[in-house]
Scaffold this active site. Structure first.
Site, PDB file in Angstrom:
ATOM      1  N   CYS A  72     -11.177  -3.548   0.731  1.00  0.00           N
ATOM      2  CA  CYS A  72     -11.690  -2.421   1.494  1.00  0.00           C
ATOM      3  C   CYS A  72     -10.674  -1.544   2.240  1.00  0.00           C
ATOM      4  CB  CYS A  72     -12.689  -3.009   2.479  1.00  0.00           C
ATOM      5  SG  CYS A  72     -13.350  -1.837   3.578  1.00  0.00           S
ATOM      6  N   HIS A 128     -12.804   1.636   8.930  1.00  0.00           N
ATOM      7  CA  HIS A 128     -11.990   0.482   8.531  1.00  0.00           C
ATOM      8  C   HIS A 128     -10.561   0.831   8.114  1.00  0.00           C
ATOM      9  CE1 HIS A 128     -12.202  -3.899   6.889  1.00  0.00           C
ATOM     10  NE2 HIS A 128     -11.570  -3.778   8.034  1.00  0.00           N
TER      11      HIS A 128
END
Ligand code: NAG
Ligand code: NAG
Ligand code: NAG
Ligand code: NAG
Ligand code: NAG
Ligand code: NAG
Length: 481
Positions: A72, A128
Protein backbone atom coordinates in the site's frame (compact mmCIF):
# COMPACT_ATOMS: atom_id res chain seq x y z
CA UNK A 1 -15.62 26.70 -29.73
CA UNK A 2 -12.65 27.55 -31.94
CA UNK A 3 -10.35 25.42 -29.82
CA UNK A 4 -12.81 22.59 -29.90
CA UNK A 5 -13.10 22.74 -33.69
CA UNK A 6 -9.36 23.02 -34.11
CA UNK A 7 -8.83 20.04 -31.88
CA UNK A 8 -11.37 17.99 -33.77
CA UNK A 9 -9.36 18.66 -36.90
CA UNK A 10 -5.95 18.22 -35.28
CA UNK A 11 -6.71 15.18 -33.14
CA UNK A 12 -5.36 13.05 -35.92
CA UNK A 13 -1.88 14.50 -35.45
CA UNK A 14 -2.16 14.25 -31.72
CA UNK A 15 -1.64 17.94 -30.95
CA UNK A 16 -4.70 18.60 -28.85
CA UNK A 17 -4.65 15.66 -26.49
CA UNK A 18 -3.81 17.93 -23.55
CA UNK A 19 -6.99 20.00 -23.58
CA UNK A 20 -10.52 18.74 -23.32
CA UNK A 21 -13.28 19.59 -25.75
CA UNK A 22 -14.11 22.53 -23.48
CA UNK A 23 -10.75 24.14 -24.21
CA UNK A 24 -9.48 24.06 -20.61
CA UNK A 25 -7.65 21.23 -18.92
CA UNK A 26 -9.84 18.18 -18.49
CA UNK A 27 -11.15 16.99 -15.13
CA UNK A 28 -9.27 14.02 -13.68
CA UNK A 29 -10.74 11.45 -11.31
CA UNK A 30 -8.12 9.01 -9.98
CA UNK A 31 -9.74 6.06 -8.21
CA UNK A 32 -7.71 3.57 -6.17
CA UNK A 33 -9.17 0.31 -4.88
CA UNK A 34 -7.30 -1.07 -1.88
CA UNK A 35 -6.12 -4.72 -2.05
CA UNK A 36 -8.43 -5.51 -4.96
CA UNK A 37 -7.34 -8.77 -6.59
CA UNK A 38 -6.82 -9.43 -10.30
CA UNK A 39 -9.73 -11.91 -10.29
CA UNK A 40 -12.05 -9.66 -8.28
CA UNK A 41 -13.76 -7.61 -11.00
CA UNK A 42 -16.42 -8.65 -13.49
CA UNK A 43 -14.31 -7.85 -16.52
CA UNK A 44 -11.80 -10.48 -15.39
CA UNK A 45 -14.18 -12.89 -13.64
CA UNK A 46 -17.88 -13.33 -14.56
CA UNK A 47 -18.73 -14.42 -10.99
CA UNK A 48 -18.08 -10.86 -9.71
CA UNK A 49 -20.93 -8.34 -9.83
CA UNK A 50 -19.34 -5.02 -10.83
CA UNK A 51 -21.50 -3.59 -13.65
CA UNK A 52 -20.34 0.01 -13.21
CA UNK A 53 -16.64 -0.82 -13.18
CA UNK A 54 -17.08 -3.19 -16.13
CA UNK A 55 -18.94 -0.58 -18.17
CA UNK A 56 -16.25 2.06 -17.61
CA UNK A 57 -13.48 -0.45 -18.35
CA UNK A 58 -14.97 -1.91 -21.50
CA UNK A 59 -16.02 1.50 -22.85
CA UNK A 60 -12.56 2.86 -22.02
CA UNK A 61 -9.06 1.48 -22.23
CA UNK A 62 -8.29 -1.67 -20.23
CA UNK A 63 -4.71 -1.46 -18.95
CA UNK A 64 -3.62 -5.08 -19.04
CA UNK A 65 0.01 -4.72 -17.93
CA UNK A 66 -0.21 -2.01 -15.32
CA UNK A 67 2.17 -2.63 -12.44
CA UNK A 68 2.11 -1.38 -8.87
CA UNK A 69 4.18 -2.12 -5.77
CA UNK A 70 3.36 -5.24 -3.70
CA UNK A 71 2.01 -3.06 -0.85
CA UNK A 72 0.00 0.00 0.00
CA UNK A 73 2.25 2.92 1.14
CA UNK A 74 4.88 2.11 -1.48
CA UNK A 75 2.29 2.17 -4.30
CA UNK A 76 0.65 5.35 -3.03
CA UNK A 77 4.02 7.05 -2.66
CA UNK A 78 4.77 6.08 -6.28
CA UNK A 79 1.40 7.42 -7.50
CA UNK A 80 1.99 10.72 -5.74
CA UNK A 81 5.73 11.19 -6.44
CA UNK A 82 6.63 9.40 -9.68
CA UNK A 83 9.59 7.80 -7.86
CA UNK A 84 10.20 4.15 -7.14
CA UNK A 85 9.90 3.57 -3.38
CA UNK A 86 13.51 2.35 -3.24
CA UNK A 87 14.49 5.94 -4.10
CA UNK A 88 12.40 7.48 -1.29
CA UNK A 89 13.04 4.95 1.51
CA UNK A 90 9.49 3.55 1.41
CA UNK A 91 10.31 0.13 -0.06
CA UNK A 92 9.89 -1.87 3.17
CA UNK A 93 6.37 -2.84 4.23
CA UNK A 94 4.12 0.18 4.91
CA UNK A 95 4.36 3.34 6.99
CA UNK A 96 3.19 2.25 10.45
CA UNK A 97 1.16 4.74 12.54
CA UNK A 98 3.86 5.13 15.18
CA UNK A 99 6.79 5.68 12.80
CA UNK A 100 8.07 9.22 12.20
CA UNK A 101 8.17 8.66 8.44
CA UNK A 102 6.59 10.23 5.38
CA UNK A 103 7.12 10.62 1.66
CA UNK A 104 10.12 13.04 1.54
CA UNK A 105 8.96 16.65 1.65
CA UNK A 106 11.40 17.92 -0.96
CA UNK A 107 9.40 16.16 -3.71
CA UNK A 108 6.73 18.11 -5.60
CA UNK A 109 3.86 15.65 -5.72
CA UNK A 110 0.97 15.13 -8.15
CA UNK A 111 -1.67 17.41 -6.55
CA UNK A 112 0.93 20.22 -6.30
CA UNK A 113 1.69 19.84 -10.01
CA UNK A 114 -2.01 19.97 -10.88
CA UNK A 115 -2.67 22.88 -8.54
CA UNK A 116 0.02 24.84 -10.40
CA UNK A 117 -2.05 24.19 -13.54
CA UNK A 118 -5.15 25.74 -11.97
CA UNK A 119 -6.87 22.60 -10.74
CA UNK A 120 -9.15 22.37 -7.73
CA UNK A 121 -7.62 19.38 -5.89
CA UNK A 122 -9.44 17.06 -3.48
CA UNK A 123 -8.66 13.75 -1.80
CA UNK A 124 -11.28 11.51 -0.27
CA UNK A 125 -10.19 8.25 1.34
CA UNK A 126 -6.94 6.72 2.49
CA UNK A 127 -3.71 8.74 2.41
CA UNK A 128 -1.13 6.39 4.00
CA UNK A 129 1.86 8.36 2.76
CA UNK A 130 2.84 9.67 6.21
CA UNK A 131 1.23 12.03 8.74
CA UNK A 132 3.71 12.59 11.61
CA UNK A 133 4.15 16.28 10.70
CA UNK A 134 1.40 18.54 9.40
CA UNK A 135 3.70 19.17 6.43
CA UNK A 136 3.31 15.50 5.48
CA UNK A 137 -0.49 15.64 5.30
CA UNK A 138 -2.65 16.10 2.20
CA UNK A 139 -3.83 19.67 2.79
CA UNK A 140 -0.19 20.76 3.20
CA UNK A 141 0.88 18.86 0.07
CA UNK A 142 -1.28 20.32 -2.68
CA UNK A 143 -4.80 19.21 -1.81
CA UNK A 144 -7.46 21.88 -1.22
CA UNK A 145 -9.43 19.42 0.88
CA UNK A 146 -9.06 16.06 2.59
CA UNK A 147 -11.70 13.73 3.94
CA UNK A 148 -10.59 10.36 5.23
CA UNK A 149 -7.81 8.38 6.85
CA UNK A 150 -4.15 9.17 7.42
CA UNK A 151 -3.32 5.52 8.12
CA UNK A 152 -4.52 2.00 7.29
CA UNK A 153 -6.69 -0.93 8.36
CA UNK A 154 -9.42 1.13 9.99
CA UNK A 155 -12.74 -0.35 10.98
CA UNK A 156 -15.23 0.52 8.20
CA UNK A 157 -17.84 1.77 10.70
CA UNK A 158 -15.96 3.25 13.67
CA UNK A 159 -13.04 4.60 11.56
CA UNK A 160 -10.58 3.59 14.27
CA UNK A 161 -7.27 1.80 13.84
CA UNK A 162 -4.96 0.40 16.52
CA UNK A 163 -7.65 1.45 19.03
CA UNK A 164 -7.88 5.14 18.12
CA UNK A 165 -9.87 7.30 15.72
CA UNK A 166 -8.18 8.00 12.38
CA UNK A 167 -10.76 10.10 10.53
CA UNK A 168 -10.38 13.72 9.38
CA UNK A 169 -12.27 16.44 7.61
CA UNK A 170 -9.38 18.61 6.39
CA UNK A 171 -7.32 19.01 9.56
CA UNK A 172 -10.11 18.39 12.10
CA UNK A 173 -10.96 15.02 13.66
CA UNK A 174 -14.25 13.77 12.19
CA UNK A 175 -16.22 12.43 15.14
CA UNK A 176 -19.81 12.46 13.94
CA UNK A 177 -19.69 9.54 11.50
CA UNK A 178 -19.39 6.59 13.90
CA UNK A 179 -21.52 3.82 12.38
CA UNK A 180 -21.41 4.97 8.76
CA UNK A 181 -19.82 2.47 6.34
CA UNK A 182 -16.88 4.22 4.73
CA UNK A 183 -17.75 3.27 1.14
CA UNK A 184 -21.08 5.12 1.52
CA UNK A 185 -19.44 8.04 3.30
CA UNK A 186 -16.67 8.50 0.74
CA UNK A 187 -19.09 8.22 -2.19
CA UNK A 188 -21.37 10.88 -0.65
CA UNK A 189 -18.44 13.17 0.02
CA UNK A 190 -17.20 12.74 -3.58
CA UNK A 191 -20.67 13.49 -4.93
CA UNK A 192 -20.77 16.65 -2.80
CA UNK A 193 -17.42 17.82 -4.24
CA UNK A 194 -18.63 17.12 -7.78
CA UNK A 195 -21.96 18.92 -7.28
CA UNK A 196 -20.35 21.99 -5.69
CA UNK A 197 -17.50 22.20 -8.22
CA UNK A 198 -17.08 25.45 -10.18
CA UNK A 199 -17.14 24.13 -13.75
CA UNK A 200 -14.88 26.83 -15.13
CA UNK A 201 -11.98 25.24 -13.23
CA UNK A 202 -10.49 21.83 -13.87
CA UNK A 203 -11.12 19.31 -11.07
CA UNK A 204 -8.67 16.75 -9.71
CA UNK A 205 -10.43 14.26 -7.49
CA UNK A 206 -8.21 11.57 -5.92
CA UNK A 207 -10.38 8.77 -4.51
CA UNK A 208 -8.33 6.14 -2.72
CA UNK A 209 -11.18 4.06 -1.28
CA UNK A 210 -10.79 2.03 1.90
CA UNK A 211 -12.50 -0.86 0.08
CA UNK A 212 -11.70 -3.68 -0.19
CA UNK A 213 -8.95 -3.89 2.43
CA UNK A 214 -9.49 -5.98 5.57
CA UNK A 215 -11.34 -5.96 7.98
CA UNK A 216 -13.98 -7.88 6.07
CA UNK A 217 -17.10 -5.79 6.75
CA UNK A 218 -20.05 -5.08 4.47
CA UNK A 219 -23.72 -4.06 4.70
CA UNK A 220 -25.90 -7.16 4.43
CA UNK A 221 -27.51 -6.16 1.11
CA UNK A 222 -24.20 -6.46 -0.74
CA UNK A 223 -23.28 -9.79 0.84
CA UNK A 224 -26.73 -11.05 -0.17
CA UNK A 225 -25.78 -10.56 -3.84
CA UNK A 226 -23.58 -13.68 -3.63
CA UNK A 227 -25.79 -16.52 -2.33
CA UNK A 228 -23.71 -19.10 -4.22
CA UNK A 229 -20.44 -18.24 -2.51
CA UNK A 230 -20.16 -20.74 0.34
CA UNK A 231 -17.24 -19.32 2.32
CA UNK A 232 -18.49 -16.50 4.54
CA UNK A 233 -15.32 -14.40 4.23
CA UNK A 234 -15.25 -14.60 0.44
CA UNK A 235 -19.00 -13.88 0.27
CA UNK A 236 -18.56 -10.72 2.36
CA UNK A 237 -15.46 -9.73 0.41
CA UNK A 238 -17.36 -10.04 -2.88
CA UNK A 239 -20.08 -7.87 -1.32
CA UNK A 240 -17.44 -5.26 -0.42
CA UNK A 241 -16.36 -5.20 -4.06
CA UNK A 242 -19.98 -4.73 -5.18
CA UNK A 243 -20.45 -1.91 -2.65
CA UNK A 244 -17.37 -0.23 -4.15
CA UNK A 245 -18.86 -0.75 -7.60
CA UNK A 246 -22.12 0.84 -6.43
CA UNK A 247 -20.17 3.82 -5.08
CA UNK A 248 -18.41 4.22 -8.43
CA UNK A 249 -21.79 3.99 -10.19
CA UNK A 250 -23.17 6.77 -7.97
CA UNK A 251 -20.10 8.93 -8.54
CA UNK A 252 -20.24 8.54 -12.33
CA UNK A 253 -23.96 9.41 -12.21
CA UNK A 254 -23.07 12.59 -10.32
CA UNK A 255 -20.37 13.43 -12.88
CA UNK A 256 -22.95 13.00 -15.64
CA UNK A 257 -25.75 14.95 -13.98
CA UNK A 258 -23.37 17.80 -13.11
CA UNK A 259 -22.27 18.02 -16.74
CA UNK A 260 -18.66 17.10 -15.94
CA UNK A 261 -18.49 13.58 -17.36
CA UNK A 262 -17.83 14.52 -20.97
CA UNK A 263 -14.65 16.36 -19.96
CA UNK A 264 -13.50 13.86 -17.35
CA UNK A 265 -10.64 11.40 -17.59
CA UNK A 266 -11.04 8.55 -15.09
CA UNK A 267 -8.13 6.38 -13.99
CA UNK A 268 -8.95 3.29 -11.93
CA UNK A 269 -6.26 1.09 -10.37
CA UNK A 270 -5.70 -1.29 -7.50
CA UNK A 271 -2.80 -0.39 -5.19
CA UNK A 272 -1.56 -4.00 -5.09
CA UNK A 273 -2.94 -7.50 -5.54
CA UNK A 274 -5.54 -9.23 -3.40
CA UNK A 275 -4.52 -10.39 0.08
CA UNK A 276 -4.89 -14.16 -0.01
CA UNK A 277 -5.73 -14.67 3.67
CA UNK A 278 -8.35 -11.88 3.56
CA UNK A 279 -10.25 -13.48 0.66
CA UNK A 280 -8.80 -11.39 -2.16
CA UNK A 281 -8.14 -13.42 -5.30
CA UNK A 282 -5.63 -13.12 -8.11
CA UNK A 283 -6.20 -16.36 -10.02
CA UNK A 284 -4.73 -17.35 -12.48
CA UNK A 285 -1.84 -15.08 -11.50
CA UNK A 286 0.66 -16.34 -8.95
CA UNK A 287 0.85 -15.10 -5.35
CA UNK A 288 -0.80 -11.94 -4.06
CA UNK A 289 -0.28 -8.81 -1.99
CA UNK A 290 3.26 -8.61 -0.52
CA UNK A 291 4.73 -10.87 -3.21
CA UNK A 292 6.66 -9.65 -6.24
CA UNK A 293 4.84 -12.30 -8.28
CA UNK A 294 2.31 -10.97 -10.81
CA UNK A 295 -0.59 -11.61 -8.41
CA UNK A 296 0.84 -8.98 -6.07
CA UNK A 297 1.90 -6.42 -8.64
CA UNK A 298 -0.14 -6.61 -11.84
CA UNK A 299 -3.05 -4.34 -11.00
CA UNK A 300 -6.63 -4.32 -12.16
CA UNK A 301 -6.61 -1.01 -14.06
CA UNK A 302 -8.35 1.00 -16.76
CA UNK A 303 -8.81 4.53 -18.06
CA UNK A 304 -12.03 6.05 -19.33
CA UNK A 305 -13.15 9.24 -20.98
CA UNK A 306 -11.73 12.54 -22.08
CA UNK A 307 -8.64 12.46 -24.31
CA UNK A 308 -8.72 8.76 -25.18
CA UNK A 309 -8.97 8.55 -28.94
CA UNK A 310 -9.33 4.77 -29.19
CA UNK A 311 -11.73 3.18 -26.74
CA UNK A 312 -13.33 -0.17 -26.15
CA UNK A 313 -9.92 -1.73 -26.47
CA UNK A 314 -6.99 -3.10 -24.48
CA UNK A 315 -3.68 -1.34 -23.86
CA UNK A 316 -1.05 -4.05 -23.68
CA UNK A 317 1.94 -1.81 -23.04
CA UNK A 318 3.84 -1.83 -19.76
CA UNK A 319 2.86 0.78 -17.17
CA UNK A 320 4.16 1.28 -13.63
CA UNK A 321 2.66 3.23 -10.72
CA UNK A 322 5.48 5.78 -11.06
CA UNK A 323 4.16 6.74 -14.50
CA UNK A 324 0.95 8.33 -13.26
CA UNK A 325 2.49 11.62 -12.11
CA UNK A 326 4.11 12.41 -15.49
CA UNK A 327 1.18 10.91 -17.41
CA UNK A 328 -1.61 12.76 -15.59
CA UNK A 329 0.41 15.99 -15.60
CA UNK A 330 0.62 15.67 -19.39
CA UNK A 331 -3.08 14.80 -19.66
CA UNK A 332 -3.69 18.03 -17.72
CA UNK A 333 -1.72 20.06 -20.25
CA UNK A 334 1.37 20.55 -18.07
CA UNK A 335 4.92 20.67 -19.33
CA UNK A 336 6.45 17.19 -19.55
CA UNK A 337 7.91 15.90 -16.28
CA UNK A 338 11.27 14.30 -16.98
CA UNK A 339 12.97 14.30 -13.56
CA UNK A 340 11.25 11.18 -12.18
CA UNK A 341 11.42 7.40 -12.57
CA UNK A 342 7.99 7.64 -14.18
CA UNK A 343 7.55 8.08 -17.92
CA UNK A 344 4.88 10.24 -19.56
CA UNK A 345 2.65 7.64 -21.19
CA UNK A 346 -0.08 10.07 -22.19
CA UNK A 347 0.89 10.18 -25.88
CA UNK A 348 0.69 6.35 -25.97
CA UNK A 349 -2.44 6.00 -23.84
CA UNK A 350 -4.36 8.76 -25.60
CA UNK A 351 -3.74 7.14 -28.98
CA UNK A 352 -3.61 3.50 -27.73
CA UNK A 353 -0.19 3.08 -29.33
CA UNK A 354 2.78 1.11 -27.93
CA UNK A 355 4.20 2.07 -24.54
CA UNK A 356 7.74 3.47 -24.41
CA UNK A 357 8.23 1.62 -21.11
CA UNK A 358 10.30 -1.52 -21.63
CA UNK A 359 11.14 -2.45 -18.05
CA UNK A 360 9.80 -2.21 -14.52
CA UNK A 361 11.38 -2.74 -11.11
CA UNK A 362 8.92 -4.60 -8.86
CA UNK A 363 10.85 -3.78 -5.72
CA UNK A 364 14.28 -3.58 -4.22
CA UNK A 365 14.31 -3.96 -0.44
CA UNK A 366 17.55 -4.55 1.42
CA UNK A 367 15.90 -4.76 4.85
CA UNK A 368 17.23 -7.86 6.70
CA UNK A 369 13.72 -9.13 7.46
CA UNK A 370 11.81 -8.97 4.22
CA UNK A 371 8.20 -9.88 4.65
CA UNK A 372 7.39 -8.81 1.14
CA UNK A 373 9.37 -9.72 -1.97
CA UNK A 374 13.03 -8.72 -1.88
CA UNK A 375 13.78 -7.72 -5.48
CA UNK A 376 12.55 -8.30 -9.02
CA UNK A 377 12.76 -6.74 -12.45
CA UNK A 378 11.00 -7.17 -15.79
CA UNK A 379 12.77 -6.42 -19.08
CA UNK A 380 10.67 -7.04 -22.14
CA UNK A 381 9.01 -10.43 -21.75
CA UNK A 382 11.44 -11.68 -19.09
CA UNK A 383 11.20 -11.32 -15.34
CA UNK A 384 13.85 -12.09 -12.77
CA UNK A 385 13.09 -12.52 -9.07
CA UNK A 386 16.15 -12.21 -6.84
CA UNK A 387 15.71 -14.02 -3.54
CA UNK A 388 12.63 -14.18 -1.37
CA UNK A 389 9.46 -13.54 -3.40
CA UNK A 390 7.12 -12.83 -0.44
CA UNK A 391 4.52 -14.69 1.56
CA UNK A 392 1.99 -17.07 -0.13
CA UNK A 393 3.68 -18.15 -3.34
CA UNK A 394 1.00 -20.35 -4.89
CA UNK A 395 -1.97 -20.20 -7.25
CA UNK A 396 -5.20 -19.87 -5.28
CA UNK A 397 -8.77 -20.22 -6.52
CA UNK A 398 -11.49 -17.93 -5.13
CA UNK A 399 -12.73 -20.01 -2.19
CA UNK A 400 -9.44 -21.74 -1.47
CA UNK A 401 -8.19 -21.00 2.02
CA UNK A 402 -4.46 -21.38 2.09
CA UNK A 403 -2.21 -22.92 4.67
CA UNK A 404 0.72 -22.83 2.25
CA UNK A 405 3.36 -21.19 4.39
CA UNK A 406 6.32 -23.12 2.98
CA UNK A 407 7.97 -19.96 1.87
CA UNK A 408 8.51 -18.55 5.34
CA UNK A 409 12.05 -19.99 5.32
CA UNK A 410 13.52 -16.78 4.05
CA UNK A 411 17.10 -18.03 4.22
CA UNK A 412 16.29 -20.79 1.68
CA UNK A 413 15.77 -18.06 -0.88
CA UNK A 414 19.01 -16.14 -0.41
CA UNK A 415 20.95 -15.93 -3.69
CA UNK A 416 18.28 -17.93 -5.49
CA UNK A 417 16.93 -16.62 -8.79
CA UNK A 418 13.66 -17.34 -10.55
CA UNK A 419 13.27 -16.46 -14.23
CA UNK A 420 9.98 -16.36 -16.13
CA UNK A 421 8.92 -15.52 -19.67
CA UNK A 422 5.73 -13.59 -18.94
CA UNK A 423 4.57 -13.54 -22.54
CA UNK A 424 4.42 -17.35 -22.71
CA UNK A 425 3.83 -17.87 -19.01
CA UNK A 426 1.92 -15.01 -17.34
CA UNK A 427 1.14 -17.26 -14.35
CA UNK A 428 4.83 -17.86 -13.58
CA UNK A 429 4.70 -21.65 -13.56
CA UNK A 430 7.94 -22.41 -15.44
CA UNK A 431 11.14 -21.22 -13.78
CA UNK A 432 13.70 -20.86 -16.58
CA UNK A 433 16.62 -19.82 -14.38
CA UNK A 434 18.61 -23.04 -14.89
CA UNK A 435 17.90 -23.35 -18.61
CA UNK A 436 18.65 -19.68 -19.48
CA UNK A 437 21.63 -18.60 -17.35
CA UNK A 438 22.58 -15.81 -19.79
CA UNK A 439 19.18 -14.21 -19.45
CA UNK A 440 19.51 -14.45 -15.65
CA UNK A 441 22.86 -12.67 -15.89
CA UNK A 442 21.47 -9.93 -18.11
CA UNK A 443 18.54 -9.13 -15.82
CA UNK A 444 20.63 -9.48 -12.66
CA UNK A 445 23.09 -6.92 -14.05
CA UNK A 446 20.27 -4.47 -14.74
CA UNK A 447 18.82 -4.99 -11.27
CA UNK A 448 22.28 -4.36 -9.79
CA UNK A 449 22.37 -1.06 -11.71
CA UNK A 450 19.10 -0.02 -10.04
CA UNK A 451 20.24 -1.27 -6.62
CA UNK A 452 23.13 1.20 -6.74
CA UNK A 453 20.57 4.01 -6.84
CA UNK A 454 18.63 2.77 -3.81
CA UNK A 455 18.50 4.51 -0.46
CA UNK A 456 18.20 2.38 2.71
CA UNK A 457 14.65 1.65 3.86
CA UNK A 458 13.39 4.32 6.24
CA UNK A 459 11.79 1.90 8.67
CA UNK A 460 12.44 2.72 12.34
CA UNK A 461 11.67 -0.41 14.37
CA UNK A 462 10.93 1.24 17.71
CA UNK A 463 7.54 2.92 18.05
CA UNK A 464 7.90 6.65 18.64
CA UNK A 465 6.17 7.38 21.98
CA UNK A 466 5.33 10.89 20.75
CA UNK A 467 2.91 9.29 18.27
CA UNK A 468 0.58 8.14 21.09
CA UNK A 469 -2.97 9.31 20.24
CA UNK A 470 -3.71 9.69 23.96
CA UNK A 471 -1.56 12.83 23.76
CA UNK A 472 -3.90 14.31 21.13
CA UNK A 473 -7.45 13.71 22.35
CA UNK A 474 -7.42 10.00 21.42
CA UNK A 475 -7.04 10.66 17.69
CA UNK A 476 -4.09 9.70 15.45
CA UNK A 477 -2.65 13.18 14.91
CA UNK A 478 0.29 14.98 13.28
CA UNK A 479 2.80 17.16 15.10
CA UNK A 480 5.48 14.80 16.43
CA UNK A 481 8.21 14.70 13.80
C1 NAG B 1 15.48 15.12 -1.25
O1 NAG B 1 16.39 15.07 -0.18
C2 NAG B 1 17.15 13.86 -0.14
C3 NAG B 1 17.95 13.86 1.16
O2 NAG B 1 18.65 15.04 1.30
C4 NAG B 1 18.06 13.82 -1.36
O3 NAG B 1 18.83 12.64 -1.36
C5 NAG B 1 17.15 13.81 -2.60
O4 NAG B 1 17.94 13.84 -3.76
C6 NAG B 1 16.22 15.01 -2.59
N1 NAG B 1 15.24 14.82 -3.64
C7 NAG B 1 14.83 15.80 -4.43
C8 NAG B 1 13.82 15.45 -5.46
O5 NAG B 1 15.23 16.93 -4.31
C1 NAG C 1 -15.48 19.91 6.73
O1 NAG C 1 -14.90 21.10 7.20
C2 NAG C 1 -15.24 22.22 6.41
C3 NAG C 1 -14.45 23.38 6.96
O2 NAG C 1 -13.07 23.04 6.96
C4 NAG C 1 -16.73 22.44 6.46
O3 NAG C 1 -17.07 23.52 5.63
C5 NAG C 1 -17.43 21.19 5.98
O4 NAG C 1 -18.82 21.32 6.13
C6 NAG C 1 -16.98 19.99 6.78
N1 NAG C 1 -17.53 18.78 6.18
C7 NAG C 1 -18.05 17.81 6.91
C8 NAG C 1 -18.55 16.63 6.16
O5 NAG C 1 -18.13 17.88 8.11
C1 NAG D 1 -18.69 4.10 18.07
O1 NAG D 1 -19.94 3.61 18.49
C2 NAG D 1 -19.83 2.39 19.20
C3 NAG D 1 -21.24 1.84 19.41
O2 NAG D 1 -22.09 2.86 19.85
C4 NAG D 1 -19.09 2.65 20.49
O3 NAG D 1 -18.94 1.44 21.21
C5 NAG D 1 -17.71 3.17 20.16
O4 NAG D 1 -16.99 3.52 21.31
C6 NAG D 1 -17.79 4.39 19.25
N1 NAG D 1 -16.45 4.67 18.77
C7 NAG D 1 -15.97 5.90 18.71
C8 NAG D 1 -14.57 6.03 18.18
O5 NAG D 1 -16.59 6.89 19.02
C1 NAG E 1 -25.75 4.56 -4.34
O1 NAG E 1 -26.96 5.28 -4.48
C2 NAG E 1 -28.12 4.52 -4.14
C3 NAG E 1 -29.34 5.37 -4.50
O2 NAG E 1 -29.25 6.61 -3.88
C4 NAG E 1 -28.06 4.18 -2.66
O3 NAG E 1 -29.15 3.39 -2.29
C5 NAG E 1 -26.77 3.39 -2.41
O4 NAG E 1 -26.64 3.13 -1.03
C6 NAG E 1 -25.57 4.16 -2.89
N1 NAG E 1 -24.40 3.28 -2.75
C7 NAG E 1 -23.23 3.69 -2.23
C8 NAG E 1 -22.17 2.65 -2.09
O5 NAG E 1 -22.98 4.82 -1.89
C1 NAG F 1 4.82 -27.35 1.08
O1 NAG F 1 5.35 -28.38 1.86
C2 NAG F 1 4.63 -29.58 1.80
C3 NAG F 1 5.25 -30.55 2.79
O2 NAG F 1 6.62 -30.57 2.66
C4 NAG F 1 4.64 -30.13 0.37
O3 NAG F 1 3.85 -31.29 0.28
C5 NAG F 1 4.09 -29.06 -0.58
O4 NAG F 1 4.20 -29.47 -1.91
C6 NAG F 1 4.84 -27.75 -0.41
N1 NAG F 1 4.23 -26.70 -1.20
C7 NAG F 1 4.94 -25.92 -2.00
C8 NAG F 1 4.19 -24.87 -2.73
O5 NAG F 1 6.13 -26.03 -2.13
C1 NAG G 1 -4.63 -9.67 -20.61
O1 NAG G 1 -3.49 -10.50 -20.58
C2 NAG G 1 -3.77 -11.86 -20.34
C3 NAG G 1 -2.46 -12.60 -20.29
O2 NAG G 1 -1.83 -12.33 -19.10
C4 NAG G 1 -4.62 -12.44 -21.43
O3 NAG G 1 -4.94 -13.76 -21.12
C5 NAG G 1 -5.88 -11.62 -21.53
O4 NAG G 1 -6.63 -12.07 -22.62
C6 NAG G 1 -5.57 -10.15 -21.69
N1 NAG G 1 -6.80 -9.41 -21.52
C7 NAG G 1 -7.34 -8.77 -22.47
C8 NAG G 1 -8.64 -8.11 -22.11
O5 NAG G 1 -6.84 -8.70 -23.56
Amino acid sequence: MFVQLLCTVLVIVNICDDVSAAGRPRHIVFIVADDLGWNDVGFHNPDMITPNIDKLATEGLILNHSYVQPLCSPSRSAFMSGYYPFKTGLQHLVIVNYQPVCLPLNITILPQKLKQLGYATHIIGKWHTGFCSWNCTPTYRGFDSFFGYYNAQEDYYTHTTLDYLDFRNNTSPEKTDNGTYSTYRFADEAIGIIERHDKTRPLFLYLPFQAVHAPIEVPEKYEAMYPNVKTEGRRKYCGMVSALDDAIGNITKALTSSGLMEDTLILFTADNGGWITEHGNNYPLRGGKVTVYEGGTRAVAFMHGSGLQKTGTVFDGMIHAVDWLPTLTAAAGGTPVTDRDGINLWPSLSSASPSPRTEVVYNYDSHPFPEEGHAAIRMGDYKLIDGYPGLYPGWYKPEQVTSDLNITHISDWANKYQLFNLKDDPSERNDLSSSQPDMVKKLAARLAWYEKQAVPPNFPETPDPKSNPALYGNVWSPGWC
